[in-house]
Scaffold this active site. Structure first.
Site, PDB file in Angstrom:
ATOM      1  N   ARG A 170       0.789  -1.227   0.000  1.00 27.20           N
ATOM      2  CA  ARG A 170       0.000   0.000   0.000  1.00 27.20           C
ATOM      3  C   ARG A 170       0.823   1.280   0.000  1.00 27.20           C
ATOM      4  NH1 ARG A 170      -2.728  -3.959   1.648  1.00 27.20           N
ATOM      5  NH2 ARG A 170      -0.780  -4.432   2.648  1.00 27.20           N
ATOM      6  N   THR A 171       1.782   1.368   0.901  1.00 27.27           N
ATOM      7  CA  THR A 171       2.455   2.654   1.078  1.00 27.27           C
ATOM      8  C   THR A 171       3.249   3.016  -0.181  1.00 27.27           C
ATOM      9  OG1 THR A 171       2.609   2.089   3.405  1.00 27.27           O
ATOM     10  CG2 THR A 171       3.899   3.976   2.667  1.00 27.27           C
ATOM     11  N   ARG A 212      11.077   3.930   3.458  1.00 30.77           N
ATOM     12  CA  ARG A 212      10.747   2.962   4.523  1.00 30.77           C
ATOM     13  C   ARG A 212      12.025   2.213   4.862  1.00 30.77           C
ATOM     14  NH1 ARG A 212       5.698  -1.121   4.633  1.00 30.77           N
ATOM     15  NH2 ARG A 212       4.725   0.868   5.160  1.00 30.77           N
ATOM     16  N   LYS A 270      25.866  -3.156  -0.468  1.00 27.80           N
ATOM     17  CA  LYS A 270      27.341  -3.089  -0.534  1.00 27.80           C
ATOM     18  C   LYS A 270      27.893  -2.291   0.636  1.00 27.80           C
ATOM     19  CE  LYS A 270      26.726  -2.193  -5.274  1.00 27.80           C
ATOM     20  NZ  LYS A 270      27.097  -1.288  -6.355  1.00 27.80           N
ATOM     21  N   HIS A 318       4.770   5.735  11.623  1.00 25.44           N
ATOM     22  CA  HIS A 318       4.298   5.580  10.239  1.00 25.44           C
ATOM     23  C   HIS A 318       3.336   6.747   9.990  1.00 25.44           C
ATOM     24  CE1 HIS A 318       3.138   3.967   6.502  1.00 25.44           C
ATOM     25  NE2 HIS A 318       2.807   2.732   6.837  1.00 25.44           N
TER      26      HIS A 318
HETATM   27  N1   CP Z   1      -0.370  -0.046   5.801  1.00 25.53           N
HETATM   28  C1   CP Z   1       0.850  -0.303   5.269  1.00 25.53           C
HETATM   29  O1   CP Z   1       1.852   0.308   5.641  1.00 25.53           O
HETATM   30  O2   CP Z   1       0.842  -1.286   4.315  1.00 25.53           O
HETATM   31  P1   CP Z   1       2.119  -1.747   3.494  1.00 25.53           P
HETATM   32  O3   CP Z   1       3.070  -2.395   4.466  1.00 25.53           O
HETATM   33  O4   CP Z   1       1.599  -2.690   2.459  1.00 25.53           O
HETATM   34  O5   CP Z   1       2.744  -0.519   2.894  1.00 25.53           O
END
Ligand code: CP
Length: 303
Positions: free
Chosen positions: A51-52, A101, A80, A129
């Site tokens: 999703r993100t 991320r 590396k 998040h």
């Molecule tokens: N909600 C969320 O962060 O989903 P993903 O891990 O799929 O990005």
């Protein structure tokens, strides 16, 4: 504000501004379809995501911009031994904005300090998040019509669930909200959330290991028990099915309950619940794209 690392980087007014912009994007997407023409978003994902990452990329594409990036650390020079700071400084030469991320808490902050373009934290370890929180706030606003005077149940893995930590922090600033924290003893919210957010602000909350408060809830925020954060597989197996939401379980819930989940789901919500109008988690997914469009516009200084 150059970057978004924590939800606390945004004032309440700025949060409302993003919600209002997202609502306008939903109402009139055509107005925004060329706003980011010529701009590039880099998605640097050192951890898996559906999703993100894809909502960020869809958001930039729908704004008329383009995207580049990687979806696993192994395909980048991190494999590396390149540092997060060097990676971020390098990507600043190619892109106008970065979404990152990383499994290490604080890595997006290190990237933001090295990059000369905006950096968005797209999830750092079990920490924060913030763009999921923006998604959650937009969804609550659209489903309930307000962000105040809500009784919110958080259920599942409240220890490692970074979306829970960010959303409690965000909802704590709105008047009249109260929290029911439903989890096994071992997966309770970390002490710093209890002390620095809930206790310090004198908020009303209750920690419990059962569903008894279901009839009083306005929002139920379900979470996955996160296998990848456990040191011990036996503990994960023992705790993973502690709370499973079923249609029977919802029998005494409010008719206007709003059920959220940041997803991915494993088996903590029975699939039959998806057919219940109160299940808002796929509407939540769509809202995630619009709020990220609003955030990209804000950080690029585009109206
Ligand atoms: N909600 C969320 O962060 O989903 P993903 O891990 O799929 O990005």
């Amino acid at each position: 504000m150059k970057d978004l690392i924590s939800i606390t980087d945004l004032t309440t007014e700025a949060l409302q501004g993003l919600i209002d912009k997202a609502q306008d994007l939903i109402a009139d997407p055509g107005k925004y379809c060329e706003k980011c023409k010529g701009k590039k978003l880099a998605t640097l994902f050192f951890e898996p995501s559906t999703r993100t990452r894809l909502s960020f990329e869809a958001a930039m594409l729908e704004l008329g911009g383009s995207v580049l990036g990687f979806s696993e650390a192994g395909s980048s020079s991190a494999s590396k031994g390149e540092s997060v700071a060097d990676t971020a400084q390098t990507i600043s030469c190619y892109a106008d904005i970065i979404a990152m991320r990383h499994p290490k808490e604080g890595a997006p902050l290190v990237a933001a300090q090295a990059a000369c373009v905006p950096v968005i934290n797209a999830g750092d370890g079990g920490h924060n998040h913030p763009t999921q929180t923006l998604t959650d706030l937009l969804t609550i606003y659209r489903e309930k019509g307000r962000l105040t005077k809500l009784k919110i149940g958080f259920c599942g893995d409240l220890k490692f669930g970074r979306t829970v930590h960010s959303l409690i922090t965000a909802m704590a600033r709105y008047q009249g909200n109260s929290f029911v924290l439903i989890s096994p003893e071992e997966l309770r919210v970390p002490g710093y959330i209890r002390k620095d957010t809930l206790d310090r602000n004198g908020l009303s909350y209750k920690e419990t290991d059962n569903w008894n408060d279901m009839p009083d809830l306005d929002i139920l925020y379900m979470t996955r028990v996160q296998r990848e954060r456990f040191f011990n597989e036996a503990d994960y197996l023992r705790l993973r099915d502690a709370f499973i939401l079923t249609t029977d379980r919802l029998a005494d819930a409010k008719g206007e309950l709003c059920i959220l989940h940041p997803l991915p789901r494993v088996n903590e919500i029975e699939r039959a619940v998806d057919r219940d109008e109160r299940a808002a988690y796929f509407r939540q997914v769509l809202n995630g794209k619009y709020i990220r469009m609003a955030l990209i516009l804000k950080l690029l200084g585009i109206d």
